[in-house]
Design a protein around this motif. Structure first.
Motif, PDB file in Angstrom:
ATOM      1  N   LEU A 169      -0.227 -11.889   8.506  1.00  8.85           N
ATOM      2  CA  LEU A 169       0.124 -11.098   7.342  1.00  8.85           C
ATOM      3  C   LEU A 169       0.225 -11.936   6.065  1.00  8.85           C
ATOM      4  N   TYR A 170       0.641 -13.198   6.185  1.00  9.40           N
ATOM      5  CA  TYR A 170       0.795 -14.044   4.999  1.00  9.40           C
ATOM      6  C   TYR A 170      -0.529 -14.287   4.288  1.00  9.40           C
ATOM      7  N   LYS A 171      -1.651 -14.072   4.987  1.00 14.36           N
ATOM      8  CA  LYS A 171      -2.964 -14.261   4.379  1.00 14.36           C
ATOM      9  C   LYS A 171      -3.425 -13.043   3.577  1.00 14.36           C
ATOM     10  N   PHE A 172      -2.705 -11.930   3.717  1.00 13.01           N
ATOM     11  CA  PHE A 172      -3.188 -10.669   3.144  1.00 13.01           C
ATOM     12  C   PHE A 172      -2.187 -10.155   2.105  1.00 13.01           C
ATOM     13  N   LYS A 173      -2.212 -10.741   0.947  1.00 11.34           N
ATOM     14  CA  LYS A 173      -1.296 -10.342  -0.103  1.00 11.34           C
ATOM     15  C   LYS A 173      -1.557  -8.886  -0.513  1.00 11.34           C
ATOM     16  N   GLY A 174      -0.471  -8.138  -0.685  1.00 10.16           N
ATOM     17  CA  GLY A 174      -0.581  -6.725  -1.066  1.00 10.16           C
ATOM     18  C   GLY A 174      -0.527  -5.782   0.112  1.00 10.16           C
ATOM     19  N   PHE A 175      -0.550  -6.325   1.325  1.00  8.46           N
ATOM     20  CA  PHE A 175      -0.521  -5.484   2.526  1.00  8.46           C
ATOM     21  C   PHE A 175       0.783  -5.704   3.286  1.00  8.46           C
ATOM     22  N   TYR A 176       1.241  -4.662   3.937  1.00 12.87           N
ATOM     23  CA  TYR A 176       2.377  -4.784   4.844  1.00 12.87           C
ATOM     24  C   TYR A 176       2.311  -3.639   5.853  1.00 12.87           C
ATOM     25  N   SER A 177       3.107  -3.725   6.891  1.00 16.71           N
ATOM     26  CA  SER A 177       3.089  -2.697   7.947  1.00 16.71           C
ATOM     27  C   SER A 177       4.325  -1.817   7.855  1.00 16.71           C
ATOM     28  N   GLN A 178       4.189  -0.625   8.385  1.00 17.25           N
ATOM     29  CA  GLN A 178       5.283   0.345   8.363  1.00 17.25           C
ATOM     30  C   GLN A 178       5.279   1.117   9.672  1.00 17.25           C
TER      31      GLN A 178
ATOM     32  N   TYR B 239       7.954  13.906  23.336  1.00 15.63           N
ATOM     33  CA  TYR B 239       8.749  12.779  22.858  1.00 15.63           C
ATOM     34  C   TYR B 239       7.897  11.929  21.924  1.00 15.63           C
ATOM     35  N   ASN B 240       8.454  10.806  21.449  1.00 20.25           N
ATOM     36  CA  ASN B 240       7.793   9.988  20.436  1.00 20.25           C
ATOM     37  C   ASN B 240       7.391   8.621  20.984  1.00 20.25           C
ATOM     38  N   GLU B 241       6.297   8.072  20.451  1.00 23.27           N
ATOM     39  CA  GLU B 241       5.864   6.711  20.728  1.00 23.27           C
ATOM     40  C   GLU B 241       5.645   5.987  19.398  1.00 23.27           C
ATOM     41  N   ALA B 242       5.992   4.695  19.372  1.00 22.73           N
ATOM     42  CA  ALA B 242       5.885   3.924  18.128  1.00 22.73           C
ATOM     43  C   ALA B 242       4.442   3.498  17.861  1.00 22.73           C
ATOM     44  N   VAL B 243       4.020   3.647  16.600  1.00 21.10           N
ATOM     45  CA  VAL B 243       2.748   3.110  16.106  1.00 21.10           C
ATOM     46  C   VAL B 243       3.018   2.538  14.721  1.00 21.10           C
ATOM     47  N   TYR B 244       1.988   1.985  14.090  1.00 26.13           N
ATOM     48  CA  TYR B 244       2.185   1.326  12.807  1.00 26.13           C
ATOM     49  C   TYR B 244       1.086   1.716  11.829  1.00 26.13           C
ATOM     50  N   ASP B 245       1.495   1.953  10.582  1.00 27.57           N
ATOM     51  CA  ASP B 245       0.551   2.154   9.484  1.00 27.57           C
ATOM     52  C   ASP B 245       0.464   0.860   8.680  1.00 27.57           C
ATOM     53  N   ILE B 246      -0.730   0.525   8.220  1.00 26.31           N
ATOM     54  CA  ILE B 246      -0.913  -0.606   7.312  1.00 26.31           C
ATOM     55  C   ILE B 246      -0.926  -0.062   5.897  1.00 26.31           C
ATOM     56  N   MET B 247       0.003  -0.549   5.080  1.00 29.89           N
ATOM     57  CA  MET B 247       0.162  -0.089   3.706  1.00 29.89           C
ATOM     58  C   MET B 247      -0.449  -1.109   2.743  1.00 29.89           C
ATOM     59  N   VAL B 248      -0.841  -0.642   1.563  1.00 30.11           N
ATOM     60  CA  VAL B 248      -1.421  -1.533   0.572  1.00 30.11           C
ATOM     61  C   VAL B 248      -0.901  -1.189  -0.825  1.00 30.11           C
ATOM     62  N   VAL B 249      -0.672  -2.237  -1.623  1.00 29.29           N
ATOM     63  CA  VAL B 249      -0.404  -2.102  -3.063  1.00 29.29           C
ATOM     64  C   VAL B 249      -1.588  -2.765  -3.758  1.00 29.29           C
ATOM     65  N   PRO B 250      -2.570  -1.985  -4.239  1.00 29.98           N
ATOM     66  CA  PRO B 250      -3.816  -2.551  -4.766  1.00 29.98           C
ATOM     67  C   PRO B 250      -3.625  -3.611  -5.841  1.00 29.98           C
ATOM     68  N   ALA B 251      -2.661  -3.437  -6.736  1.00 30.16           N
ATOM     69  CA  ALA B 251      -2.455  -4.406  -7.822  1.00 30.16           C
ATOM     70  C   ALA B 251      -2.114  -5.778  -7.274  1.00 30.16           C
ATOM     71  N   GLN B 252      -1.324  -5.838  -6.218  1.00 24.95           N
ATOM     72  CA  GLN B 252      -0.956  -7.117  -5.628  1.00 24.95           C
ATOM     73  C   GLN B 252      -2.141  -7.743  -4.901  1.00 24.95           C
ATOM     74  N   MET B 253      -2.929  -6.931  -4.259  1.00 29.25           N
ATOM     75  CA  MET B 253      -4.092  -7.445  -3.536  1.00 29.25           C
ATOM     76  C   MET B 253      -5.128  -7.987  -4.514  1.00 29.25           C
ATOM     77  N   ARG B 254      -5.316  -7.304  -5.642  1.00 32.83           N
ATOM     78  CA  ARG B 254      -6.314  -7.726  -6.627  1.00 32.83           C
ATOM     79  C   ARG B 254      -5.976  -9.097  -7.229  1.00 32.83           C
ATOM     80  N   ASN B 255      -4.692  -9.436  -7.280  1.00 32.90           N
ATOM     81  CA  ASN B 255      -4.255 -10.709  -7.867  1.00 32.90           C
ATOM     82  C   ASN B 255      -4.353 -11.875  -6.889  1.00 32.90           C
TER      83      ASN B 255
END
Length: 624
Positions: free
Chosen positions: A138-147, A68-84
């Motif tokens: 999360l609001y402190k880490f621009k360019g990152f989000y969870s999935q 069966y399945n268990e939930a986990v989370y990946d942290i995603m990044v958009v480098p251009a947004q983080m660099r700004n």
């Protein structure tokens, strides 16, 4: 003078109109025709989040949940947004996700190399607890989000080789157009790598969805774009309903603890695989989550090869179990009759002490090597041609064609990947070795399941199923049906005939019954009180200690189970493989084992030739 003024006025008007037209055209280009600017604008305000579907569940034949399945989370990044971002708190970010600054820099470099604008996985499979702490900041880490993603979980640590595992898709798999049809997969996605997870990937994976959200300058989600008008829901994968008996599988794995080899059990009437064990095995939970990489490396380096599926990939000499097929083909081709007898002439080929066999039934019971030497000689040298070489070519081609009908020398079509075929040598095989100059005397070792003949343990169990069915088989398979519509793969319901008359297989069944119950039989240790079990022993010659082999089915009439057991480097088939197979049969048919002393003896036994095994399992960690 007036004309000069008028000309200048006209020129200025034309210039203004031209400049205006340039601006209009450029604005149209930016806003209407140029998709890159549109994408950049959207990525500053919109976030496209892939909705990963729940992977299909896997059940055993009795409805017990295997995967069966268990939930986990990946942290995603958009480098251009983080660099700004001018106020990104790298130290806090690393502290929450428990990584070093060097890890952060390396991961960011990898993401940047992949794409500045397209999201990619920064860190995979964080726990629910870590996700909660990250989401708060999360609001402190621009360019990152969870999935959100799911990981496989195995309630019982069994059936690792047949269930398989999933892993991150490789570059080669991404570029495989047949596999990645429609560009379903992208970097960071997971895919079945082995076992049922690989064979039924398209069934289990489901269909991805998409959620589009509005994001403010602080990287905070502000709601769904257009009230979710353009969102699509993920479609869960279909469930698999397998033929595996989880209780029997667990029991068979306990029997093979501290041993090297395999057990395969089939329901003869359907071809459904009841259990498939390769030993040594491993806990499938070891190859799940962030610890998978380290555990896989340790398993791969173990000299005992726990990742290797011996039941489907190992090619062994079958030894004396092959005599059953030899006798059936010889009878059908008319080179012997049911009452044909041969002397136990040890000058031709070695044998144990027993009376000469006066018929096929006795030859199977006593496993007489010279009997099958003479039988095979009649098969290969039939006297069709006066030239022995030409005659042997004719006989071998006829013999091989019959053997292929038993499923030997080819992949059986089981619904698992990386299945071996074994080897039933043909004339070209020997022509290459001996420059075309060979006869029966060159290849006589094939007569007793040695020489160049090899088969895989699945084919051995299938041979037992063929005798149980008195001459035919269904393709062995794991999945009975899948999905809500109970889809049944049609290829598993096609009967494969051997072309040998059922009356001859009745002789084989009687001979195999005598192996266990008759005077002079070679497997009395496989006797189960109250069950008419039929079997055939084999002792396959090896460079070290011989391998122990046994096939059987039960009951004799209306059989419910056919089994093959192969125990490496343990010696005689009647001493090791036969009792283990009989315990599997007893457990399945009686639902319990009454011969507790036999059970204890073989569960605790360590018959295999010792290897310098590495103590890797103590170092392994399961996913937390």
């Amino acid at each position: 003078m007036t004309d000069s003024y008028s000309n200048r006025n006209l020129f200025i008007k034309i210039l203004i109109i031209a400049i205006g037209a340039v601006f209009v055209i450029r604005l149209m280009q930016l806003q209407i025709f140029d998709e890159e600017y549109k994408k950049a604008a959207d990525q500053n305000a919109l976030r496209n989040i892939v909705q990963y579907p729940a992977r299909g569940l896997v059940y055993d034949r009795n409805g017990e949940l295997l995967v069966y399945n268990e939930a986990v989370y990946d942290i995603m990044v958009v480098p251009a947004q983080m660099r700004n971002s001018t106020d990104f708190d790298t130290a806090l970010f690393c502290e929450i996700l428990e990584i070093t600054r060097q890890d952060f820099d390396d991961r960011m470099a990898k993401a940047t190399k992949y794409s500045m604008q397209t999201p990619s996985v920064f860190i995979k499979q964080i726990s629910k607890e870590t996700y909660g702490a990250f989401q708060e900041k999360l609001y402190k880490f621009k360019g990152f989000y969870s999935q959100q993603r799911t990981l496989r979980h195995y309630p019982k640590p069994i059936a690792a080789h047949l269930l398989g595992y999933i892993g991150e898709i490789s570059e080669g798999e991404l570029s495989d157009t047949a596999l990645n049809h429609g560009h379903y997969y992208r970097q960071g996605d997971y895919i079945g790598k082995s076992g049922l997870e690989k064979s039924y990937e398209s069934v289990l994976r489901g269909q991805k969805g998409q959620k589009i959200t509005l994001v403010d300058v602080h990287n905070r989600e502000k709601g769904r774009y257009e009230n979710g008008l353009y969102d699509t829901a993920a479609v869960a994968g279909m469930n698999l309903y397998t033929s595996i008996d989880a209780t029997l599988q667990e029991y068979a794995e306990r029997l093979m603890a501290n041993k090297r080899g395999c057990i395969v059990a089939i329901e003869p009437a359907t071809g459904e695989i009841l259990t498939l064990v390769s030993a040594p095995s491993y806990d499938p939970n070891l190859l799940v989550g962030r610890v998978r990489g380290n555990n896989y490396k340790m398993l791969a380096e173990d000299i005992a090869k726990p990742l290797y599926n011996r039941a489907l990939q190992a090619t062994y000499p079958p030894g004396s179990i092959f005599k059953v097929a030899q006798s059936m083909i010889a009878l059908e081709e008319g080179v012997i009759t049911p009452s044909t007898g041969f002397p136990c002439d040890k000058s031709k080929v070695g044998c144990h002490n027993h009376p000469s066999a006066s018929c096929v039934r006795d030859a199977i019971k006593m496993s007489c090597n010279p009997y099958f030497y003479f039988t095979y000689r009649r098969m290969i040298q039939q006297g069709v041609y006066a030239n022995d070489i030409r005659d042997s070519h004719y006989g071998l081609a006829l013999w091989r064609a019959n053997m292929l009908k038993f499923g030997f020398g080819q992949r059986l079509g089981v619904d698992l990947p990386n299945v071996g075929a074994g080897n039933i040598p043909d004339t070209a095989f020997y022509d290459k070795w001996y420059n075309g100059k060979w006869t029966f005397s060159t290849i006589y070792s094939n007569s007793i399941g040695q020489g160049e003949v090899t088969i895989i343990p699945l084919q051995m169990a299938n041979l037992a199923a063929i005798v149980a069915n008195r001459g035919y088989y269904y393709t062995p398979h794991i999945v009975r049906y899948y999905g809500e519509d109970s889809v049944r793969p049609p290829e598993f319901y096609q009967k494969h005939e051997t072309g040998v008359s059922p009356e001859y297989f009745e002789i084989a069944a009687n001979g195999m019954y005598d192996v266990i119950h008759g005077a002079g039989g070679t497997a009395h240790r496989a006797n189960i009180p109250g069950i008419d079990i039929c079997g055939k022993t084999g002792t396959a010659e090896n460079r070290g200690i011989d391998h122990s082999v046994f096939i059987c089915f039960a009951p004799k009439d209306n059989p419910k189970i056919a089994v093959s057991v192969y125990v490496e480097n343990s010696g005689a088939g009647g001493v090791w493989a036969a009792p283990i197979a009989s315990l599997v049969v007893e457990k399945y048919l009686k639902k319990k084992v009454e011969r507790t002393e036999v059970e204890k003896q073989y569960m605790e036994a360590r018959p295999c030739q010792p290897l310098p095994l590495k103590p890797v399992y103590k170092k392994m960690k399961k996913r937390r």
